[in-house]
Design a protein around this motif. Structure first.
Motif, PDB file in Angstrom:
ATOM      1  N   ILE A  53       0.918  -0.956  -0.002  1.00  0.00           N
ATOM      2  CA  ILE A  53       0.019  -0.052   0.035  1.00  0.00           C
ATOM      3  C   ILE A  53       0.899   1.187   0.098  1.00  0.00           C
ATOM      4  O   ILE A  53       1.968   1.138   0.377  1.00  0.00           O
ATOM      5  CB  ILE A  53      -0.969  -0.069   1.253  1.00  0.00           C
ATOM      6  CG1 ILE A  53      -0.407  -0.046   2.561  1.00  0.00           C
ATOM      7  CG2 ILE A  53      -1.972  -1.108   1.244  1.00  0.00           C
ATOM      8  CD1 ILE A  53      -1.102   0.295   3.789  1.00  0.00           C
ATOM      9  N   ALA A  54       0.381   2.332  -0.587  1.00  0.00           N
ATOM     10  CA  ALA A  54       1.266   3.679  -0.807  1.00  0.00           C
ATOM     11  C   ALA A  54       0.216   4.674  -0.572  1.00  0.00           C
ATOM     12  O   ALA A  54      -1.120   4.361  -0.873  1.00  0.00           O
ATOM     13  CB  ALA A  54       1.891   3.704  -2.021  1.00  0.00           C
ATOM     14  N   PRO A  55       0.900   5.881  -0.201  1.00  0.00           N
ATOM     15  CA  PRO A  55       0.071   7.239   0.018  1.00  0.00           C
ATOM     16  C   PRO A  55      -0.594   7.673  -1.535  1.00  0.00           C
ATOM     17  O   PRO A  55      -0.063   7.271  -2.395  1.00  0.00           O
ATOM     18  CB  PRO A  55       0.860   8.195   0.554  1.00  0.00           C
ATOM     19  CG  PRO A  55       2.012   7.341   0.909  1.00  0.00           C
ATOM     20  CD  PRO A  55       2.109   6.094   0.169  1.00  0.00           C
ATOM     21  N   TYR A  56      -2.101   8.163  -1.490  1.00  0.00           N
ATOM     22  CA  TYR A  56      -2.505   8.394  -2.531  1.00  0.00           C
ATOM     23  C   TYR A  56      -3.489   9.669  -2.387  1.00  0.00           C
ATOM     24  O   TYR A  56      -4.222   9.618  -1.106  1.00  0.00           O
ATOM     25  CB  TYR A  56      -3.262   7.174  -2.996  1.00  0.00           C
ATOM     26  CG  TYR A  56      -3.994   7.277  -4.479  1.00  0.00           C
ATOM     27  CD1 TYR A  56      -2.986   7.167  -5.730  1.00  0.00           C
ATOM     28  CD2 TYR A  56      -5.254   7.964  -4.635  1.00  0.00           C
ATOM     29  CE1 TYR A  56      -3.465   7.379  -6.867  1.00  0.00           C
ATOM     30  CE2 TYR A  56      -5.691   8.131  -6.168  1.00  0.00           C
ATOM     31  CZ  TYR A  56      -4.938   7.796  -7.356  1.00  0.00           C
ATOM     32  OH  TYR A  56      -5.391   8.030  -8.365  1.00  0.00           O
ATOM     33  N   ASN A  57      -3.685  10.604  -2.994  1.00  0.00           N
ATOM     34  CA  ASN A  57      -4.431  11.628  -2.894  1.00  0.00           C
ATOM     35  C   ASN A  57      -5.780  11.371  -3.684  1.00  0.00           C
ATOM     36  O   ASN A  57      -6.156  11.032  -4.748  1.00  0.00           O
ATOM     37  CB  ASN A  57      -3.642  12.923  -3.805  1.00  0.00           C
ATOM     38  CG  ASN A  57      -4.614  14.149  -3.533  1.00  0.00           C
ATOM     39  OD1 ASN A  57      -4.794  14.618  -2.450  1.00  0.00           O
ATOM     40  ND2 ASN A  57      -5.389  14.631  -4.618  1.00  0.00           N
ATOM     41  N   PHE A  58      -6.738  11.629  -2.764  1.00  0.00           N
ATOM     42  CA  PHE A  58      -8.346  11.451  -3.151  1.00  0.00           C
ATOM     43  C   PHE A  58      -8.886  12.821  -3.109  1.00  0.00           C
ATOM     44  O   PHE A  58      -8.992  13.531  -2.187  1.00  0.00           O
ATOM     45  CB  PHE A  58      -8.966  10.318  -2.224  1.00  0.00           C
ATOM     46  CG  PHE A  58      -8.725   9.023  -2.456  1.00  0.00           C
ATOM     47  CD1 PHE A  58      -9.656   7.993  -2.780  1.00  0.00           C
ATOM     48  CD2 PHE A  58      -7.568   8.402  -2.040  1.00  0.00           C
ATOM     49  CE1 PHE A  58      -9.578   6.669  -3.027  1.00  0.00           C
ATOM     50  CE2 PHE A  58      -7.359   7.149  -2.239  1.00  0.00           C
ATOM     51  CZ  PHE A  58      -8.162   6.355  -2.654  1.00  0.00           C
ATOM     52  N   ALA A  59      -9.394  13.263  -4.203  1.00  0.00           N
ATOM     53  CA  ALA A  59     -10.457  14.240  -4.194  1.00  0.00           C
ATOM     54  C   ALA A  59     -11.807  13.882  -3.945  1.00  0.00           C
ATOM     55  O   ALA A  59     -12.042  12.849  -3.631  1.00  0.00           O
ATOM     56  CB  ALA A  59     -10.595  14.960  -5.629  1.00  0.00           C
ATOM     57  N   ASP A  60     -12.597  14.802  -3.550  1.00  0.00           N
ATOM     58  CA  ASP A  60     -14.036  14.591  -3.135  1.00  0.00           C
ATOM     59  C   ASP A  60     -14.193  13.496  -2.234  1.00  0.00           C
ATOM     60  O   ASP A  60     -15.115  12.660  -2.167  1.00  0.00           O
ATOM     61  CB  ASP A  60     -14.993  14.207  -4.460  1.00  0.00           C
ATOM     62  CG  ASP A  60     -14.368  15.034  -5.647  1.00  0.00           C
ATOM     63  OD1 ASP A  60     -15.092  16.294  -5.625  1.00  0.00           O
ATOM     64  OD2 ASP A  60     -13.798  14.684  -6.650  1.00  0.00           O
ATOM     65  N   PHE A  61     -13.532  13.867  -0.954  1.00  0.00           N
ATOM     66  CA  PHE A  61     -13.383  12.964  -0.006  1.00  0.00           C
ATOM     67  C   PHE A  61     -14.081  13.561   1.283  1.00  0.00           C
ATOM     68  O   PHE A  61     -14.096  14.802   1.416  1.00  0.00           O
ATOM     69  CB  PHE A  61     -11.785  12.640   0.406  1.00  0.00           C
ATOM     70  CG  PHE A  61     -11.742  11.423   1.187  1.00  0.00           C
ATOM     71  CD1 PHE A  61     -11.510  10.227   0.259  1.00  0.00           C
ATOM     72  CD2 PHE A  61     -11.854  11.247   2.545  1.00  0.00           C
ATOM     73  CE1 PHE A  61     -11.364   9.257   0.879  1.00  0.00           C
ATOM     74  CE2 PHE A  61     -11.371   9.982   3.354  1.00  0.00           C
ATOM     75  CZ  PHE A  61     -11.180   9.237   2.333  1.00  0.00           C
ATOM     76  N   ILE A  62     -14.763  12.789   2.049  1.00  0.00           N
ATOM     77  CA  ILE A  62     -15.727  13.289   3.302  1.00  0.00           C
ATOM     78  C   ILE A  62     -15.097  12.631   4.453  1.00  0.00           C
ATOM     79  O   ILE A  62     -15.093  11.443   4.518  1.00  0.00           O
ATOM     80  CB  ILE A  62     -16.982  12.820   3.088  1.00  0.00           C
ATOM     81  CG1 ILE A  62     -17.536  13.951   1.791  1.00  0.00           C
ATOM     82  CG2 ILE A  62     -17.836  13.369   4.334  1.00  0.00           C
ATOM     83  CD1 ILE A  62     -18.704  13.661   1.454  1.00  0.00           C
ATOM     84  N   LEU A  63     -14.864  13.437   5.473  1.00  0.00           N
ATOM     85  CA  LEU A  63     -14.380  12.805   6.740  1.00  0.00           C
ATOM     86  C   LEU A  63     -15.351  12.873   7.953  1.00  0.00           C
ATOM     87  O   LEU A  63     -16.040  14.115   7.709  1.00  0.00           O
ATOM     88  CB  LEU A  63     -13.022  13.731   7.284  1.00  0.00           C
ATOM     89  CG  LEU A  63     -11.541  13.284   6.236  1.00  0.00           C
ATOM     90  CD1 LEU A  63     -10.653  14.337   6.775  1.00  0.00           C
ATOM     91  CD2 LEU A  63     -11.280  11.731   6.472  1.00  0.00           C
ATOM     92  N   ASN A  64     -15.452  12.397   8.817  1.00  0.00           N
ATOM     93  CA  ASN A  64     -16.214  12.726  10.065  1.00  0.00           C
ATOM     94  C   ASN A  64     -15.391  12.821  11.201  1.00  0.00           C
ATOM     95  O   ASN A  64     -14.299  12.478  11.419  1.00  0.00           O
ATOM     96  CB  ASN A  64     -17.267  11.539  10.478  1.00  0.00           C
ATOM     97  CG  ASN A  64     -16.703  10.105  10.689  1.00  0.00           C
ATOM     98  OD1 ASN A  64     -16.285   9.461   9.565  1.00  0.00           O
ATOM     99  ND2 ASN A  64     -16.186   9.641  11.700  1.00  0.00           N
ATOM    100  N   ASN A  65     -15.961  13.758  12.008  1.00  0.00           N
ATOM    101  CA  ASN A  65     -15.000  14.164  13.097  1.00  0.00           C
ATOM    102  C   ASN A  65     -14.951  13.430  14.387  1.00  0.00           C
ATOM    103  O   ASN A  65     -15.472  13.612  15.576  1.00  0.00           O
ATOM    104  CB  ASN A  65     -15.745  15.543  13.655  1.00  0.00           C
ATOM    105  CG  ASN A  65     -14.983  16.359  14.758  1.00  0.00           C
ATOM    106  OD1 ASN A  65     -13.721  15.958  15.036  1.00  0.00           O
ATOM    107  ND2 ASN A  65     -15.480  17.254  15.392  1.00  0.00           N
ATOM    108  N   VAL A  66     -14.201  12.270  14.148  1.00  0.00           N
ATOM    109  CA  VAL A  66     -13.820  11.220  15.160  1.00  0.00           C
ATOM    110  C   VAL A  66     -13.195  11.824  16.496  1.00  0.00           C
ATOM    111  O   VAL A  66     -13.728  11.543  17.629  1.00  0.00           O
ATOM    112  CB  VAL A  66     -13.112  10.078  14.874  1.00  0.00           C
ATOM    113  CG1 VAL A  66     -13.901   9.512  13.546  1.00  0.00           C
ATOM    114  CG2 VAL A  66     -11.923  10.486  14.307  1.00  0.00           C
TER     115      VAL A  66
END
Length: 471
Positions: free
Chosen positions: A358-371
């Motif tokens: 696995i490697a780092p990858y930039n995702f556009a249109d991403f949604i995070l929740n405030n854990v």
């Protein structure tokens, strides 16, 4: 409050008695609100006004009022009704109190300040208005029942992060490049890097911030590079690219920071994104120490032999305090930790590689929740429940997890089609076969479905969604 009221009336009566003549002039009564404020917990609330002694005759009290973010007849009503800018409250002979009724017609949603202040201005009988002449009637805060929102991330280059508070419907947009490091406000000493701009951090063996460092071509995002150089995508604060800040200075190493990429300066092809296609943001080096319960940050360009230093103070009201290395100051980014639930942004996640890693990858249109603030989310497929039919009874609390990516990129995908020549094409779209359950830090539970990710021209970076509270 009752003791205070009696004490106030006693003093007033003593004063009146002292001023009375020996000719047995009629003593004035004393009138006051029984309380100086009330929080509305029911739809209808009686508001009590007291007299120091039973009224000698029938009469009325005249009340004036001041409204904050409310209007009589729209947000509330009274019995007797307000007329000509005043409230007239009648009373009978030989009574020790009188009430009028306040009816709440609309709730205040979280974050709103709504109240009415009533003031006794005069009485039709001989009376003294005491110190408790006013009462503030406060509308209780309640969570929004729902809304339809369009976070302004700024189109296909998505220059903004947008933080959304579902309970109030408030959205806060912040430029993604406005910050570089976030300093954790919890008991641990942890520092995050900007996950929206393809930033990476790599530890050196040096403890000398003034030692010259070099660019490192292995510090990559987009299918290459090392996951040790990014923060844990799930949001585990114990797994940051920068190690925990030690109380022992000698254990805190210098880090080389790849500052990532700016948003694109040229609009990408319709249907594509340009979140990290702009020019490089350069390189920095940092060394972070403790300063009591705060952070001491040493930072400079990687080839510099001198450095700047700043103290970053923890603030328990927020998840993080943010620092801009480029602007050399702390900046406001996230709302207070209990005042946002989800955010729209680009994000450094991970992806599989051809070698099986696995490697780092930039995702556009991403949604995070405030854990870190206490917000949780999980996905529901419409094959299991229809959105409209889903109720609080259908919520499965065990599905709420501590992964901030529980919405992530799952809400959107591509749809097939053909162009004018009959060739197959694919377009970007919100998925209609799923929705999400989101619990906010206050414990309110919502169902959320995403209705679009593009504008009418098919350009990405125009998300819309709707939600409803579950009761």
């Amino acid at each position: 409050m009752k003791k205070n009221f009696i004490l106030i009336l006693s003093f007033v009566l003593l004063a009146i008695g002292a001023c009375s003549s020996d000719d047995e002039a009629v003593q004035a009564n004393v009138v006051a609100f029984a309380a100086t404020s009330v929080n509305l917990s029911a739809e209808t609330t009686p508001i009590e006004i007291k007299f120091a002694s039973p009224t000698a005759s029938a009469g009325s009290l005249t009340l004036t009022y001041t409204e904050t973010a409310v209007a009589s007849g729209t947000d509330y009503s009274t019995t007797p009704a307000i007329a000509a800018g005043k409230l007239i409250v009648p009373f009978d002979q030989n009574v020790s109190s009188v009430t009028f009724t306040f009816k709440k017609l609309k709730e205040a949603i979280e974050g709103e300040v709504k109240n009415v202040v009533f003031t006794i201005s005069s009485a039709s009988i001989n009376a003294v208005i005491s110190e408790n002449k006013s009462i503030q009637v406060n509308f209780n805060e309640t969570a929004s029942l729902g809304n339809a929102l369009a976070p302004e991330v700024g189109g296909p280059t998505e220059p903004n992060q947008v933080f959304v508070d579902l309970s109030s419907g408030k959205m806060t947009a912040v430029p993604r490049v406005s910050w570089d490091l976030g300093f954790y406000s919890g008991t641990d000493f942890r520092v995050i890097i900007n996950h929206t701009v393809k930033m990476t951090a790599k530890q050196t063996t040096s403890v000398n911030i003034d030692e010259v460092q070099a660019e490192d071509a292995t510090m990559l995002v987009n299918g290459e590079g090392s996951t040790t150089q990014i923060d844990d995508p799930a949001g585990d604060i114990t797994k940051t690219a920068i190690a925990v800040i030690s109380a022992t200075d000698a254990e805190n190493k210098v880090y080389v920071i790849n500052m990532g990429s700016n948003p694109g300066t040229v609009a990408p092809k319709v249907g594509s994104e340009g979140t990290g296609t702009g020019p490089s943001r350069g390189w920095k080096k940092v060394r972070i120490l403790r300063s009591g319960n705060d952070y001491k940050v040493q930072y400079a360009d990687i080839a510099a032999t001198t450095h700047d230093e700043i103290i970053v103070t923890k603030n328990a009201a927020y998840n993080f305090t943010f620092l801009s290395l480029l602007d050399k100051k702390t900046v406001s980014v996230e709302p207070q930790k209990a005042q946002w639930d989800i955010s729209f942004t680009s994000f450094t996640n991970t992806t599989g590689t051809q070698s099986g890693g696995i490697a780092p990858y930039n995702f556009a249109d991403f949604i995070l929740n405030n854990v870190k603030g206490g917000a949780r989310a999980y996905q529901v497929l419409t094959t299991a429940f229809a959105y409209d039919a889903f109720t609080l009874a259908n919520v499965e609390s065990a599905k709420f997890t501590d992964d901030q990516r529980n919405i992530g990129s799952n809400w959107r995908g591509t749809v097939g089609g053909t162009d004018a020549n009959g060739n197959p094409t694919s377009g970007f779209a919100a998925r209609s076969d799923r929705f999400y359950v989101v619990k906010d830090p206050a414990g309110n539970v919502y169902k959320v479905r995403f209705t679009a990710g593009v504008n009418a021209a098919g350009e990405r970076g125009y998300p819309t969604f709707q939600y409803a509270i579950l009761k």
